[in-house]
Scaffold this motif. Structure first.
Motif, PDB file in Angstrom:
ATOM      1  N   MET A 198      39.131  40.863  43.861  1.00 26.63           N
ATOM      2  CA  MET A 198      39.618  42.199  44.213  1.00 26.63           C
ATOM      3  C   MET A 198      38.994  42.697  45.506  1.00 26.63           C
ATOM      4  O   MET A 198      39.649  43.374  46.310  1.00 26.63           O
ATOM      5  CB  MET A 198      39.320  43.185  43.078  1.00 26.63           C
ATOM      6  CG  MET A 198      40.015  42.858  41.757  1.00 26.63           C
ATOM      7  SD  MET A 198      39.608  44.044  40.470  1.00 26.63           S
ATOM      8  CE  MET A 198      40.256  45.557  41.191  1.00 26.63           C
ATOM      9  N   ILE A 199      37.720  42.377  45.694  1.00 24.09           N
ATOM     10  CA  ILE A 199      37.017  42.809  46.903  1.00 24.09           C
ATOM     11  C   ILE A 199      36.595  41.577  47.682  1.00 24.09           C
ATOM     12  O   ILE A 199      35.931  40.685  47.139  1.00 24.09           O
ATOM     13  CB  ILE A 199      35.779  43.668  46.548  1.00 24.09           C
ATOM     14  CG1 ILE A 199      36.201  44.912  45.765  1.00 24.09           C
ATOM     15  CG2 ILE A 199      35.018  44.060  47.816  1.00 24.09           C
ATOM     16  CD1 ILE A 199      35.038  45.773  45.318  1.00 24.09           C
ATOM     17  N   ALA A 200      36.996  41.528  48.932  1.00 24.92           N
ATOM     18  CA  ALA A 200      36.685  40.376  49.768  1.00 24.92           C
ATOM     19  C   ALA A 200      35.219  40.403  50.183  1.00 24.92           C
ATOM     20  O   ALA A 200      34.644  41.478  50.382  1.00 24.92           O
ATOM     21  CB  ALA A 200      37.578  40.374  51.010  1.00 24.92           C
ATOM     22  N   PRO A 201      34.593  39.243  50.302  1.00 20.18           N
ATOM     23  CA  PRO A 201      33.209  39.207  50.780  1.00 20.18           C
ATOM     24  C   PRO A 201      33.137  39.624  52.241  1.00 20.18           C
ATOM     25  O   PRO A 201      34.146  39.593  52.957  1.00 20.18           O
ATOM     26  CB  PRO A 201      32.813  37.736  50.591  1.00 20.18           C
ATOM     27  CG  PRO A 201      34.104  36.991  50.620  1.00 20.18           C
ATOM     28  CD  PRO A 201      35.123  37.904  49.993  1.00 20.18           C
ATOM     29  N   PRO A 202      31.963  40.010  52.701  1.00 21.28           N
ATOM     30  CA  PRO A 202      31.831  40.397  54.114  1.00 21.28           C
ATOM     31  C   PRO A 202      32.050  39.205  55.026  1.00 21.28           C
ATOM     32  O   PRO A 202      31.901  38.051  54.604  1.00 21.28           O
ATOM     33  CB  PRO A 202      30.383  40.913  54.207  1.00 21.28           C
ATOM     34  CG  PRO A 202      29.677  40.271  53.068  1.00 21.28           C
ATOM     35  CD  PRO A 202      30.695  40.134  51.980  1.00 21.28           C
ATOM     36  N   PRO A 203      32.436  39.434  56.261  1.00 24.49           N
ATOM     37  CA  PRO A 203      32.645  38.319  57.196  1.00 24.49           C
ATOM     38  C   PRO A 203      31.350  37.557  57.431  1.00 24.49           C
ATOM     39  O   PRO A 203      30.257  38.047  57.155  1.00 24.49           O
ATOM     40  CB  PRO A 203      33.154  39.005  58.467  1.00 24.49           C
ATOM     41  CG  PRO A 203      32.718  40.437  58.340  1.00 24.49           C
ATOM     42  CD  PRO A 203      32.720  40.738  56.889  1.00 24.49           C
ATOM     43  N   SER A 204      31.488  36.354  57.959  1.00 23.91           N
ATOM     44  CA  SER A 204      30.344  35.449  58.095  1.00 23.91           C
ATOM     45  C   SER A 204      29.225  36.044  58.936  1.00 23.91           C
ATOM     46  O   SER A 204      28.050  35.901  58.611  1.00 23.91           O
ATOM     47  CB  SER A 204      30.799  34.126  58.702  1.00 23.91           C
ATOM     48  OG  SER A 204      31.408  34.333  59.973  1.00 23.91           O
TER      49      SER A 204
END
Length: 230
Positions: A198-204
Motif C-alpha cells: 500500500m505504501i511504497a518504500p522511499p527511493p534509493s
C-alpha cells in the motif's frame, strides 16, 4: 647467493597473513600505563569529589579523546583503547572494594555498579546495534565507559548521547534533502513495513541517507560531558 641465504632473505621480507602480531608492537600497554600514570596525577591535582575526578575520571576523558579522534579520522574505535579501559575500570573498583579509603581518589563507583555498567551496557548496546547495523567498536566503547562511570551515570550519558546524535543527524538530513523530503522518507520507510503493498518504500537515495552510519564516539563524548555537568 646461496640457497640458505636466499631463504633467509625471503623469510625476513615476507609477512604472512596468518602470523600473530607482536604484542609489543600494539599500544595496549602504552595506553594502559599512560591512563594509570595520568590518572594518578589527575587525581592528585584536581578535587576528587568532581564527577570526573579521581583516576577513573582521567581514564574516561583519555578514552573519549582517543576514540573520538580515531573515529572521526578512520571510522574505527580500536580494541586497544576499549579493552584497556574496561580492565582498568574493573581493576580500580576491585582495589577500592578492598581499600575503601582509596575509593574517592580512585574515582570508584562500586564494584557492583562497575560490573553492572560494563556488562549491562554490553548487552543493551549489542541488541541495539544488532538491530541498527552499528559497529562493534561502539558497543565496546559503551561497555568500557560503563565500568568506569557505573550503571546509573552510563545510562544517563547514553540517553544524552542518543538525543544529541538524533538532533545532529536530523539537522544533517534536513540540510541534505529538506524537511519535507525527510518527513516523507521517514513516513514511507515506516509505512512500507506496516502496510507493504500500500505504501511504497522511499527511493534509493533516501534509503542510503536514512541508513548512513556516523561516528558515534563524538556523541558519546558529548553525552558523558552533559551527564557529568548536570
Amino acid at each position: 647467493m646461496s640457497p640458505n641465504k636466499r631463504m633467509s632473505t625471503l623469510a625476513k621480507n615476507t609477512v604472512l597473513p596468518f602470523s600473530m602480531p607482536d604484542f609489543e608492537s600494539h599500544p595496549y600497554r602504552t595506553f594502559a600505563i599512560g591512563c594509570v600514570v595520568g590518572g594518578c596525577i589527575w587525581a592528585s591535582v584536581l578535587p576528587v569529589n568532581w564527577t570526573l575526578g579521581g583516576v577513573a575520571g582521567f581514564v574516561v576523558l583519555a578514552l573519549l579523546a582517543t576514540t573520538t579522534v580515531l573515529d572521526l579520522q578512520f571510522r574505527r574505535i580500536p580494541n586497544w583503547a576499549t579493552y584497556s579501559a574496561f580492565v582498568i575500570g574493573i581493576g580500580l573498583n576491585v582495589i577500592a572494594h578492598f581499600a575503601e579509603n582509596w575509593s574517592a581518589w580512585l574515582g570508584a563507583v562500586g564494584l557492583g555498579s562497575s560490573l553492572g555498567g560494563g556488562l549491562g551496557m554490553l548487552a543493551i548496546m549489542f541488541v541495539i546495534f544488532s538491530l541498527s547495523g552499528g559497529g562493534a567498536g561502539d558497543v565496546k566503547l559503551a561497555a568500557s565507559l560503563g565500568t568506569l562511570l557505573g550503571w546509573d551515570m552510563i545510562l544517563q550519558a547514553m540517553l544524552y548521547s542518543f538525543i544529541v546524535a538524533g538532533a545532529a543527524l536530523a539537522c544533517y538530513a534536513i540540510w541534505t534533502i529538506g524537511p519535507l523530503e525527510l518527513f516523507i522518507a521517514c513516513f514511507r520507510s515506516i509505512g512500507c513495513r506496516l502496510a507493504p503493498g500500500m505504501i511504497a518504500p522511499p527511493p534509493s537515495q533516501h534509503r542510503v541517507l536514512l541508513k548512513k552510519q556516523f561516528p558515534l564516539a563524538p556523541f558519546f563524548t558529548s553525552g558523558v560531558l552533559i551527564a557529568a555537568l548536570l
